[in-house]
Structure formats: C-alpha cells, structure tokens
Design an enzyme around this catalytic site. Structure first.
Site, PDB file in Angstrom:
ATOM      1  CG  ASP A  99       1.456   0.635  -3.541  1.00  0.00           C
ATOM      2  OD1 ASP A  99       1.174   0.481  -4.269  1.00  0.00           O
ATOM      3  OD2 ASP A  99       2.522   0.211  -3.437  1.00  0.00           O
ATOM      4  CG  ASP A 103      -2.653   1.252   1.571  1.00  0.00           C
ATOM      5  OD1 ASP A 103      -2.400   1.219   0.868  1.00  0.00           O
ATOM      6  OD2 ASP A 103      -1.371   1.454   1.865  1.00  0.00           O
ATOM      7  CD  GLU A 163       3.794   4.785  -4.191  1.00  0.00           C
ATOM      8  OE1 GLU A 163       2.556   4.711  -3.789  1.00  0.00           O
ATOM      9  OE2 GLU A 163       4.157   5.117  -5.358  1.00  0.00           O
TER      10      GLU A 163
HETATM   11  C1  XBP Z   1      -0.864   3.664  -4.101  1.00  0.00           C
HETATM   12  C2  XBP Z   1      -0.808   3.885  -5.118  1.00  0.00           C
HETATM   13  C3  XBP Z   1      -0.790   3.499  -6.555  1.00  0.00           C
HETATM   14  C4  XBP Z   1       0.979   3.325  -6.221  1.00  0.00           C
HETATM   15  C5  XBP Z   1       1.116   3.473  -8.003  1.00  0.00           C
HETATM   16  O1  XBP Z   1      -1.989   2.488  -3.799  1.00  0.00           O
HETATM   17  O2  XBP Z   1      -2.258   5.187  -5.308  1.00  0.00           O
HETATM   18  O3  XBP Z   1      -2.051   4.253  -7.445  1.00  0.00           O
HETATM   19  O4  XBP Z   1       1.160   4.605  -5.917  1.00  0.00           O
HETATM   20  O5  XBP Z   1       0.132   2.141  -8.275  1.00  0.00           O
HETATM   21  P1  XBP Z   1      -2.169   2.061  -2.052  1.00  0.00           P
HETATM   22  P2  XBP Z   1      -0.571   1.301  -9.794  1.00  0.00           P
HETATM   23  O6  XBP Z   1      -1.825   2.683  -1.002  1.00  0.00           O
HETATM   24  O7  XBP Z   1      -3.323   2.299  -2.487  1.00  0.00           O
HETATM   25  O8  XBP Z   1      -2.031   0.473  -1.973  1.00  0.00           O
HETATM   26  O9  XBP Z   1       0.731   2.338 -10.780  1.00  0.00           O
HETATM   27  O10 XBP Z   1      -0.436   0.029 -10.769  1.00  0.00           O
HETATM   28  O11 XBP Z   1      -1.833   2.440 -10.015  1.00  0.00           O
HETATM   29 MG    MG Z   2      -0.593   3.326   0.499  1.00  0.00          MG
END
Ligand code: XBP
Ligand code: MG
Length: 257
Positions: A12, A10, A19
């Site tokens: 983020d 993953d 975040e």
């Molecule tokens: C995390 C998310 C993403 C980001 C924002 O993704 O939910 O939506 O918060 O990015 P993960 P975008 O944990 O699956 O990596 O605004 O480009 O969606």
């Molecule tokens: Mg994540």
C-alpha cells in the site's frame, strides 16, 4: 558484503496508491452497510494511517473519536466483522474501477524477473487484498512472481515492528545484507531498518510525503519511467532519473561497503 539477492516490496502506497481511493472507500462502504455514520474524510484517514492494520485502525478511530462507543457484541468480534466487510469492498474496488500500479513498478518487477532477482512482498494489509491488487493491476499469475508474500496477521506485530520483514527473510533463507526494501511510509521505514535491512528506497505519496524517512538510502517521488524522470527528494542520487536493477545493485553495494 553480500550480493543483492532479493527486492522486498511494500504494497500500500508502494505498488499502488491504494489508501485514498481503495482502503478509505472500502472502510466507508463497510461502515455504511453496518448503519454506522462513521464516514471518514480523506484528512481523518490520513491521521488514522498512523496505525497500521485495518482492525487496529478502526479501534484507534474509536479511541480518538468515539471512546464511549458501545459495540453490539464484544469489541474484537464487532471490529473483525466490520473489517471482513471492508475487505470484500476493497477486493471489489480492485476489479471495478481497479487501481493502476505506481510509475516504474511494472517495469522494475519485469526487469527483476528477467534478470533472476528474487522478489517478495512484506505488507501490513490483508492477504486477500494483495491477491486482488496483484491479479487485477499486475498480472493474472502475479502471485507466482514472488517467492514470499508476507502479509497481515501472519506475524504477531504489524509495522512499524520489524516482524513482517524478518518473517519474509526467514522464509527466503536470506540475511538483511542480501535484501533491498521498497517502502512508502515512516512506519515502513522503521520496520525495515529494525529488521536489519539497510538498503531501503522510499517512494512517497500524498499521505506520506512529509514523514520522517531518516535511515532510508534514497527518497524519491516515484520509480520513474522512460521519458518521465523521478524526482530525488533526499538521500543518494545514485539511482538517477529512473530506478532500475543496475542502480539498485550499486546502491546496495554502496550501503554495505
Ligand atoms: C498499509 C496498511 C494496511 C492498509 C489497510 O499496509 O497499514 O493496514 O492501510 O489494509 P502496507 P487492511 O503499507 O504495509 O502495505 O485493512 O487489510 O489492514
Ligand atoms: Mg505502505
């Protein structure tokens, strides 16, 4: 039982704590540029993280806080425009000031490459965001380290749906019992488990620490570094004080035995 053939990361919250200091700042700058006073607090954003996908998250915010908001154009176009602006801000933030990778991430990725372990990414975030993070926080050629970068709208349904992990495995020609996933959130855990993958290591962060990670093989505070041991929060203790490839292979074999 099949051998472990790939680690699927993953992005983020797992590769980097993106975040609070990345996406949240980018959203608020895009809102300000558009003349909107929707300045999301750290707390409000934590609530909005329940919904994955930035476009979906903006719509969720409107449904919760501004149900009578009238966009100047149709809602989808308006949200898409805001989100495109947000993505530009996010890409700039990955350059200045940039974001560090979480503990142990570079070490584990380098070990995997040295030992010929295939690597992939499965994320809800926009592909341009992945590129910006990889190039600025990992290495200029970091995209080449991954067989597959499965991101954002490439699949019809975002996490917690399993689509992004299913797509990544299909692209690699691998089955769930050949993969181990690394995640940070309850949405991610559900996505992984529903894709059939059962080897799953969670590294929590400020936003996800108290979420439900039932079904995860091990839940840690991070991957650990030499001399800076990780803390096991729940699940298997097989990974010890520092997550390495040997430990992940042993965990995988144990999960599937
Ligand atoms: C995390 C998310 C993403 C980001 C924002 O993704 O939910 O939506 O918060 O990015 P993960 P975008 O944990 O699956 O990596 O605004 O480009 O969606
Ligand atoms: Mg994540």
């Amino acid at each position: 039982m099949a051998n472990l053939e790939a680690l699927i990361f993953d992005v983020d919250g797992t590769l980097a704590d993106t975040e609070r200091d990345g996406h949240l700042v980018a959203f608020n700058r895009a809102f300000a540029d558009a003349g909107l006073d929707w300045n999301w607090s750290v707390e409000t954003y934590g609530e909005l993280l329940k919904v994955t996908g930035g476009k979906e998250r903006i719509k969720y915010f409107l449904s919760l806080y501004l149900p009578d908001f009238q966009p100047p154009t149709d809602l989808d176009s308006f949200v898409a425009g805001l989100h495109a602006a947000k993505t530009l801000h996010y890409k700039n933030l990955m350059v200045d000031p940039g974001l560090p990778l979480r503990p142990g991430v570079l070490r584990l990725l380098q070990e995997a490459r040295e030992q010929g372990m295939r690597l992939a990414i499965a994320t809800t975030t926009t592909p341009a965001n992945v590129t910006a993070l990889l190039r600025n926080s990992l290495a200029a050629d970091a995209e080449d380290w991954f067989d597959v970068i499965a991101a954002g709208d490439i699949v019809p349904a975002k996490k917690p749906a399993p689509d992004i992990y299913v797509w990544a495995m299909q692209q690699m020609g691998l089955n769930p019992d050949q993969c181990l996933a690394l995640e940070d959130s309850d949405n991610g855990v559900k996505s992984v488990l529903d894709s059939g993958i059962r080897s799953l290591v969670v590294t929590v962060n400020g936003y996800t620490r108290n979420q439900d990670f039932s079904g995860a093989s091990a839940v840690l505070d991070n991957l650990g570094e030499p001399g800076v041991p990780c803390e096991r929060i729940s699940g298997s203790d097989m990974l010890g004080e520092m997550v390495n490839l040997h430990g992940l292979k042993a965990l995988h074999d144990h999960v599937w035995e």
